[in-house]
Design a protein around this motif. Structure first.
Motif, PDB file in Angstrom:
ATOM      1  N   GLY A 191       0.821  -1.218   0.000  1.00  0.00           N
ATOM      2  CA  GLY A 191       0.000   0.000   0.000  1.00  0.00           C
ATOM      3  C   GLY A 191       0.850   1.260   0.000  1.00  0.00           C
ATOM      4  O   GLY A 191       0.549   2.219  -0.716  1.00  0.00           O
ATOM      5  N   SER A 192       1.915   1.257   0.783  1.00  0.00           N
ATOM      6  CA  SER A 192       2.812   2.423   0.814  1.00  0.00           C
ATOM      7  C   SER A 192       3.456   2.655  -0.545  1.00  0.00           C
ATOM      8  O   SER A 192       3.526   3.795  -1.026  1.00  0.00           O
ATOM      9  CB  SER A 192       3.910   2.218   1.860  1.00  0.00           C
ATOM     10  OG  SER A 192       3.357   2.088   3.137  1.00  0.00           O
TER      11      SER A 192
ATOM     12  N   LEU B 265       2.303   1.703  -3.493  1.00  0.00           N
ATOM     13  CA  LEU B 265       1.287   2.169  -4.445  1.00  0.00           C
ATOM     14  C   LEU B 265       0.939   3.640  -4.219  1.00  0.00           C
ATOM     15  O   LEU B 265       0.738   4.387  -5.190  1.00  0.00           O
ATOM     16  CB  LEU B 265       0.030   1.301  -4.345  1.00  0.00           C
ATOM     17  CG  LEU B 265       0.113  -0.075  -4.984  1.00  0.00           C
ATOM     18  CD1 LEU B 265      -1.142  -0.887  -4.673  1.00  0.00           C
ATOM     19  CD2 LEU B 265       0.316   0.028  -6.479  1.00  0.00           C
ATOM     20  N   ILE B 266       0.849   4.062  -2.980  1.00  0.00           N
ATOM     21  CA  ILE B 266       0.555   5.474  -2.696  1.00  0.00           C
ATOM     22  C   ILE B 266       1.684   6.362  -3.200  1.00  0.00           C
ATOM     23  O   ILE B 266       1.446   7.392  -3.839  1.00  0.00           O
ATOM     24  CB  ILE B 266       0.300   5.683  -1.182  1.00  0.00           C
ATOM     25  CG1 ILE B 266      -1.008   5.015  -0.777  1.00  0.00           C
ATOM     26  CG2 ILE B 266       0.272   7.165  -0.836  1.00  0.00           C
ATOM     27  CD1 ILE B 266      -1.228   4.962   0.721  1.00  0.00           C
TER      28      ILE B 266
ATOM     29  N   VAL C  73      -4.659   4.310  -8.798  1.00  0.00           N
ATOM     30  CA  VAL C  73      -3.486   3.719  -8.152  1.00  0.00           C
ATOM     31  C   VAL C  73      -3.405   4.198  -6.699  1.00  0.00           C
ATOM     32  O   VAL C  73      -3.130   3.409  -5.786  1.00  0.00           O
ATOM     33  CB  VAL C  73      -2.192   4.069  -8.924  1.00  0.00           C
ATOM     34  CG1 VAL C  73      -0.964   3.579  -8.188  1.00  0.00           C
ATOM     35  CG2 VAL C  73      -2.239   3.507 -10.323  1.00  0.00           C
ATOM     36  N   ILE C  74      -3.685   5.450  -6.471  1.00  0.00           N
ATOM     37  CA  ILE C  74      -3.678   5.996  -5.106  1.00  0.00           C
ATOM     38  C   ILE C  74      -4.811   5.394  -4.280  1.00  0.00           C
ATOM     39  O   ILE C  74      -4.624   5.039  -3.110  1.00  0.00           O
ATOM     40  CB  ILE C  74      -3.759   7.531  -5.131  1.00  0.00           C
ATOM     41  CG1 ILE C  74      -2.503   8.097  -5.788  1.00  0.00           C
ATOM     42  CG2 ILE C  74      -3.941   8.093  -3.730  1.00  0.00           C
ATOM     43  CD1 ILE C  74      -2.539   9.584  -5.989  1.00  0.00           C
TER      44      ILE C  74
ATOM     45  N   GLY D 205      -3.951   1.903  -3.420  1.00  0.00           N
ATOM     46  CA  GLY D 205      -2.900   1.968  -2.405  1.00  0.00           C
ATOM     47  C   GLY D 205      -3.461   2.249  -1.022  1.00  0.00           C
ATOM     48  O   GLY D 205      -3.039   1.644  -0.035  1.00  0.00           O
TER      49      GLY D 205
ATOM     50  N   PHE E  19      -3.254  -0.158   2.109  1.00  0.00           N
ATOM     51  CA  PHE E  19      -2.453   0.387   3.205  1.00  0.00           C
ATOM     52  C   PHE E  19      -3.201   0.374   4.541  1.00  0.00           C
ATOM     53  O   PHE E  19      -2.627   0.013   5.581  1.00  0.00           O
ATOM     54  CB  PHE E  19      -2.036   1.817   2.853  1.00  0.00           C
ATOM     55  CG  PHE E  19      -1.367   2.564   3.962  1.00  0.00           C
ATOM     56  CD1 PHE E  19      -0.020   2.383   4.216  1.00  0.00           C
ATOM     57  CD2 PHE E  19      -2.081   3.453   4.755  1.00  0.00           C
ATOM     58  CE1 PHE E  19       0.602   3.075   5.231  1.00  0.00           C
ATOM     59  CE2 PHE E  19      -1.476   4.142   5.773  1.00  0.00           C
ATOM     60  CZ  PHE E  19      -0.129   3.957   6.014  1.00  0.00           C
TER      61      PHE E  19
END
Length: 121
Positions: A57-58, A60-61, A83-84, A87, A91
């Motif tokens: 998740g991190s 992807l963010i 994508v965010i 993420g 996350f």
């Protein structure tokens, strides 16, 4: 009937081999071992999964933020918002369960490993 009863007594153990002990008169039927908590079982697989979700998740963010800001050139910048979002969705559960595991390991009141799902292990 008497013959059957005498055979059962003769076939079993004799009374002098069985050891009995008296119960204390003031225990009211409870013993301390009955209320002793067992040591907590640490769900290592669930913590490893939470760490994996947190890291993915991190990444992807961060990757989505770089795409959205234009640091990484893309043809369609509006397609970077999913994508965010993905993420964040990956996350958040990872962060939540890692936080519970950290607080349970440190012994904070109200946190225990029982709050983390163990996936039937």
């Amino acid at each position: 009937m008497k013959a059957a009863r005498s055979n059962m007594l003769g076939a079993g153990t004799s009374n002098n081999k069985v050891k009995y002990s008296r119960l204390a008169a003031d225990d009211e039927g409870y013993i301390d071992l009955q209320f002793k908590k067992s040591p907590p079982k640490v769900p290592y697989k669930a913590i490893a999964l939470a760490m994996f979700l947190f890291l993915i998740g991190s990444l992807l963010i961060i990757f989505g933020a770089l795409l959205l800001s234009g640091t990484i050139k893309v043809e369609h910048p509006d397609r970077t918002i999913p994508v965010i979002i993905i993420g964040l969705l990956v996350f958040l559960p990872g962060f939540y369960h890692l936080r519970i595991a950290y607080y349970a390991a440190k012994g904070y009141r109200g946190y225990s490993y029982d709050d983390i799902p163990d996936f039937g292990d």
